[in-house]
Design an enzyme around this catalytic site. Structure first.
Site, PDB file in Angstrom:
ATOM      1  N   ASP A  13       0.825  -1.201   0.000  1.00 31.13           N
ATOM      2  CA  ASP A  13       0.000   0.000   0.000  1.00 31.13           C
ATOM      3  C   ASP A  13       0.864   1.257   0.000  1.00 31.13           C
ATOM      4  OD1 ASP A  13      -2.191  -1.670   0.177  1.00 31.13           O
ATOM      5  OD2 ASP A  13      -2.339  -1.504   2.363  1.00 31.13           O
ATOM      6  N   LEU A  14       0.237   2.375  -0.298  1.00 30.36           N
ATOM      7  CA  LEU A  14       0.904   3.674  -0.357  1.00 30.36           C
ATOM      8  C   LEU A  14       1.677   3.974   0.927  1.00 30.36           C
ATOM      9  CD1 LEU A  14       1.150   6.468  -1.915  1.00 30.36           C
ATOM     10  CD2 LEU A  14      -0.860   7.175  -0.573  1.00 30.36           C
TER      11      LEU A  14
END
Length: 230
Positions: free
Chosen positions: A101-102
């Site tokens: 994820d980011l």
């Protein structure tokens, strides 16, 4: 192999660009200018571009220490891809063998070998991934047993596969899972009424993130590391 395909596969040039280079007499085979894109190469043929020998690149395998703020995607208009952390010459043709994820840091594998990455990412192969997790609240007492049995994620029909949980302290744990469901780690702790505040992937299968790599740095995998995930 066709000459134009060989050049395109082993450079940053497209097939169309290769044809233009050949038309300009910049490509030679065994010292002779070749303008025919369909020229059939033999195993012993020496190809040169601008008098520089061209060699087959073969498959490439990299490990990257992903920082926050980058996505493991090439089609996000709002955030930079992890591929932008690579030098231009290393970026061409690579894809991510699994995603983070980011706001998650840690080990990302990059390759142009589709069969190899499938073995890493396919649920059928049960490749374990180990994460270091920091939580908002102290972990409940029966968390290990519940994760070993499988937990019910919101919106999922089936329990998660058994997962291994190791406590570091009340709010820091190591979690090893063999699945890759959307936001799985965060959703697993949400099922225990807890929240992940920081997440870092330390290992994929037997391959651990090289401690010498700072965030944003990368290096090629060794032959032994490639074989360990094959």
């Amino acid at each position: 192999m066709r000459l134009d395909k060989f050049l395109a596969d082993n450079s940053d040039f497209s097939r169309a660009e290769v044809k233009r280079l050949m038309h300009k007499e910049r490509v030679t085979v065994n010292g002779e200018v070749v303008k025919d894109p369909g020229f059939k190469l033999g195993e012993a043929d020496q190809v040169c571009l601008d008098d520089e020998p061209m060699r087959a690149m073969g498959n490439r395998y990299l490990m990257l220490h992903k920082p926050k703020g980058y996505v493991c995607s090439t089609d996000d208009p709002e955030h930079a891809s992890v591929l932008m952390l690579l030098e231009d010459r290393d970026r061409f043709g690579l894809h991510m063998a699994g995603r983070l994820d980011l706001d998650t840091t840690g080990l990302v594998l990059l390759t142009d070998d589709g069969q190899w990455s499938h073995k890493v990412t396919s649920p059928k192969h049960d490749c374990p991934k180990r994460y270091r997790v920091w939580l908002a609240d102290p972990l409940v007492e029966d968390a290990e047993a519940r994760f070993q049995e499988g937990v019910q994620l919101r919106g999922e029909r089936h329990l998660t596969k058994p997962a291994q949980l190791e406590r570091i302290d009340a709010c820091e744990v190591l979690l090893t899972i063999s699945e890759g469901k959307y936001h799985q780690v965060k959703r697993m702790f949400a099922a225990l009424d807890n929240k992940v505040v920081d997440l870092h992937r330390e290992a994929i299968g037997p391959l651990e993130l090289d401690p010498a790599l700072a965030e944003g740095e990368y290096r090629p995998l060794t032959d032994a590391e490639i074989a360990a995930l094959s």
